[in-house]
Design an enzyme around this catalytic site. Structure first.
Site, short mmCIF file in Angstrom:
data_model
loop_
_atom_site.label_atom_id
_atom_site.label_comp_id
_atom_site.label_asym_id
_atom_site.label_seq_id
_atom_site.Cartn_x
_atom_site.Cartn_y
_atom_site.Cartn_z
N ALA A 65 70.30 49.84 51.77
CA ALA A 65 69.11 49.20 51.21
C ALA A 65 68.24 50.30 50.60
O ALA A 65 68.28 51.45 51.03
CB ALA A 65 68.35 48.48 52.32
N GLY A 109 73.20 49.27 54.46
CA GLY A 109 73.45 48.00 53.80
C GLY A 109 74.71 48.02 52.94
O GLY A 109 75.32 46.98 52.69
N GLU A 112 77.43 47.32 55.26
CA GLU A 112 77.31 45.90 55.63
C GLU A 112 77.81 45.00 54.51
O GLU A 112 78.50 44.00 54.76
CB GLU A 112 75.84 45.59 55.96
#
Ligand code: HXC
Length: 258
Positions: A65, A109, A112
């Site tokens: 992120a 992220g 992920e």
């Protein structure tokens, strides 16, 4: 939509999405996640597409992120905008398969996002990690849950608590990735694999994906029951007849994806 942070291509029945925020190691900001949601919506709705490939550019698949965008976020803002839930999970709802072709860093992220795809092909230069803890946060897009399911508690706990990275070989050894491919061949191999999948009858591909995913959401007996119902339903499709007929006549099948 005019994409700034990604490139979308169609090659035969394969849709290829490349993250191109290269200068920021493809850090996943709001704009990129909105564009990714839009791109996946479009490929999912396109009948000519049977399988997707998601890849990065430069040194990264995605380095997580966007820390700069998150730096001064407040809790009321995160709650109000439904941070992460709003535009991070589209790939988990695709009915068509999505292959993550991880070309480099897949951190936070980024790791992920790769795990949200159906399987991961890794370049020999790929690196995986959940380093959120090192920047004062924690995984928020499924990292603690999916990583534990992929690689087991001990290793997932170590990765999330220490923030260390693992290389492609370790990732293959512990089941995070399906295969390692030499870096220069990664995208070609991912597309070739996607072409094979997209060449199979689309309904069977989608039902098979649904059935495998049930293995992670339910008990064994319930999962087998779901698989049985789906497997019985294949006889409703013209492609089942064509597959069997082609086998008997010793010729390649001509599927209509119906
Ligand atoms: C914003 C990022 C970024 C990120 C890299 N960049 N990662 N920008 N968010 N996650 C930017 C850098 O600021 C820099 O921009 C450029 O990309 C190149 O990165 P460098 O740091 O100069 O490269 P390098 O020295 O090779 O280090 C690579 C790296 C490091 C080890 C991957 O960039 C790094 O640690 N990045 C953060 C990784 C991380 O912590 N990810 C998890 C984020 S949290 P400039 O403009 O300076 O050139 C998350 C989930 C949060 O994912 C969940 C909610 C709470």
């Amino acid at each position: 939509m005019n994409y700034e942070t990604l490139k979308v291509e169609r090659r035969g029945r394969v849709g290829i999405v490349t993250l191109i925020r290269t200068e920021a190691l493809n850090a996943l900001n709001n704009r990129l996640m909105d564009e990714l949601t839009h791109a996946i919506d479009a490929l999912e709705a396109d009948e000519a597409i049977g399988c997707m490939v998601l890849t990065g550019s430069g040194r990264a698949f995605a380095a997580g992120a966007d820390i700069k965008e998150m730096a001064f976020k407040t809790y009321p803002e995160a709650f109000g905008e439904d941070f992460l839930t709003r535009n991070w999970e589209r790939v988990t709802r695709t009915r068509k398969p999505v292959i993550a072709a991880v070309n480099g860093l897949a951190l936070g992220g980024g790791c992920e996002l790769a795990m949200m795809c159906d399987f991961i092909l890794a370049s020999d230069k790929a690196r995986f990690g959940q380093p959120e803890i090192k920047v004062g946060v924690m995984p928020g897009a499924g990292g603690t849950q999916r990583l534990a399911r992929f690689i087991g508690k001990s290793k997932a706990m170590e990765m999330c608590l220490s923030g260390r990275m693992m290389d492609a070989e370790e990732a293959e050894r512990c089941g995070l990735v399906s295969r390692i491919v030499p870096d220069s061949q990664l995208l070609d191999e991912a597309i070739r694999t996607a072409e094979v999948i997209a060449g199979h009858p689309q309904p069977m591909v989608m039902m098979t994906k649904e059935a495998v995913n049930r293995a992670y959401e339910t008990t064994l007996s319930e999962g087998v029951r779901v698989e049985r119902r789906l497997a019985q339903s294949v006889f409703a499709f013209a492609d089942q007849r064509e597959g069997a007929q082609a086998f008997i006549e010793k010729r390649p099948p001509k599927y209509k994806h119906r």
